[in-house]
Design a protein around this motif. Structure first.
Motif, PDB file in Angstrom:
ATOM      1  N   CYS A 280       0.848  -1.197   0.000  1.00 35.82           N
ATOM      2  CA  CYS A 280       0.000   0.000   0.000  1.00 35.82           C
ATOM      3  C   CYS A 280       0.884   1.248   0.000  1.00 35.82           C
ATOM      4  CB  CYS A 280      -0.897  -0.004   1.233  1.00 35.82           C
ATOM      5  SG  CYS A 280      -1.843   1.534   1.410  1.00 35.82           S
TER       6      CYS A 280
ATOM      7  N   CYS B  10      -6.180  -2.281   0.002  1.00 33.50           N
ATOM      8  CA  CYS B  10      -5.511  -2.318   1.304  1.00 33.50           C
ATOM      9  C   CYS B  10      -6.615  -2.490   2.344  1.00 33.50           C
ATOM     10  CB  CYS B  10      -4.760  -1.010   1.540  1.00 33.50           C
ATOM     11  SG  CYS B  10      -4.232  -0.752   3.251  1.00 33.50           S
TER      12      CYS B  10
ATOM     13  N   VAL C 108      -6.828  -1.350   5.191  1.00 37.90           N
ATOM     14  CA  VAL C 108      -7.078  -0.089   5.898  1.00 37.90           C
ATOM     15  C   VAL C 108      -7.575   0.997   4.941  1.00 37.90           C
ATOM     16  CG1 VAL C 108      -6.027   1.761   7.272  1.00 37.90           C
ATOM     17  CG2 VAL C 108      -5.309  -0.624   7.614  1.00 37.90           C
ATOM     18  N   HIS C 109      -6.965   1.082   3.765  1.00 35.99           N
ATOM     19  CA  HIS C 109      -7.196   2.222   2.875  1.00 35.99           C
ATOM     20  C   HIS C 109      -8.089   1.931   1.673  1.00 35.99           C
ATOM     21  CE1 HIS C 109      -3.481   3.505   5.055  1.00 35.99           C
ATOM     22  NE2 HIS C 109      -4.242   4.565   5.171  1.00 35.99           N
TER      23      HIS C 109
ATOM     24  N   LYS D 163       0.165   4.113   0.971  1.00 32.58           N
ATOM     25  CA  LYS D 163      -0.114   4.977   2.121  1.00 32.58           C
ATOM     26  C   LYS D 163       0.468   4.433   3.411  1.00 32.58           C
ATOM     27  CE  LYS D 163      -4.224   6.748  -0.096  1.00 32.58           C
ATOM     28  NZ  LYS D 163      -5.641   6.586  -0.335  1.00 32.58           N
ATOM     29  N   CYS D 164       0.392   3.105   3.594  1.00 29.84           N
ATOM     30  CA  CYS D 164       0.815   2.554   4.890  1.00 29.84           C
ATOM     31  C   CYS D 164       1.896   1.489   4.760  1.00 29.84           C
ATOM     32  CB  CYS D 164      -0.391   1.994   5.638  1.00 29.84           C
ATOM     33  SG  CYS D 164      -1.129   0.553   4.850  1.00 29.84           S
TER      34      CYS D 164
END
Ligand SMILES: [Zn+2]
Length: 225
Positions: A7, A26, A28-29, A9-10
């Motif tokens: 990901c 993802c 989370v995202h 972002k993370c």
């Protein structure tokens, strides 16, 4: 190092498109443009990023004296092409010691720049005070390009952002004093325009900055260790 997409972002795992999703996910995202595995810097590795990208691949070119290319990253799968690019360079800092510069170009919402900037993403917009005069100016693909200081970034780095070729351009520098480089009217080249000059890029060792996952948010309700 894991040779799998992650990901942007993370840095977490992503699920490939399948029966029930037509995009990388993802947990989370949600839908993301997967970040491709970071490989050691070489002219060939840079060429791969340049050839599949749909966004600029910015590099200070010519490089400041003594500076080396220290890695590239991109987000986007084979179908979409690169929707974010990151290029790292390192060399003598303006106040002595070593400085590092990471340039990110990305489409709205990818989140790679915010991750390296250490701010809440995915875009820099509300961290910029664009009503004030720009804090720095670079020449990006021959155009004067204003950049604004990104507020709320961690103190160990200086972060600037603006728009170039219709996309976000981030400049992230370590340590914070290396931000002085941005007051020098740096010349940035979109490596898609550089042709055979890419073969001349001097390569250093891979910077750990490209591999570092963003700092985890404070954990709640967990026992101390
Ligand atoms: Zn994520």
């Amino acid at each position: 190092m894991r040779g799998e997409p992650s990901c942007p972002k993370c840095g977490g795992r992503v699920r490939a498109p399948g029966l029930f999703a037509d995009a990388w996910q993802c947990s989370v995202h949600g839908q993301v443009h997967p970040m491709q595995p970071v490989v050691p810097p070489s002219v060939e590795a840079l060429g791969v990023v340049v050839h599949r990208t749909q966004v600029p691949v910015w590099m200070p070119w010519p490089l400041p004296v003594g500076w080396l290319f220290t890695g590239a990253a991109s987000a986007g799968d084979d179908r979409s092409g690169g929707r974010a690019s990151a290029v790292a360079c390192s060399g003598p800092g303006p106040l002595g010691g070593m400085g590092e510069l990471l340039l990110v170009a990305e489409e709205l919402g990818v989140g790679l720049g915010a991750r390296y900037a250490g701010i809440e993403g995915p875009d820099p917009g509300h961290h910029l005070n664009v009503d004030s005069a720009p804090d720095a100016k670079v020449h990006a693909a021959g155009r004067p390009t204003p950049l604004w200081h990104v507020r709320n970034a961690p103190e160990d780095r200086a972060v600037f952002a603006g728009e170039a070729r219709g996309l976000w351009l981030w400049a992230i520098l370590w340590p914070e004093q290396s931000g002085l480089l941005m007051y020098d009217e740096l010349v940035l080249t979109d490596l898609r325009d550089a042709g055979g000059e890419v073969d001349l890029v001097p390569c250093g060792a891979l910077t750990p900055r490209l591999l570092t996952a963003p700092e985890a948010p404070p954990r709640q309700g967990k026992s101390e260790r």
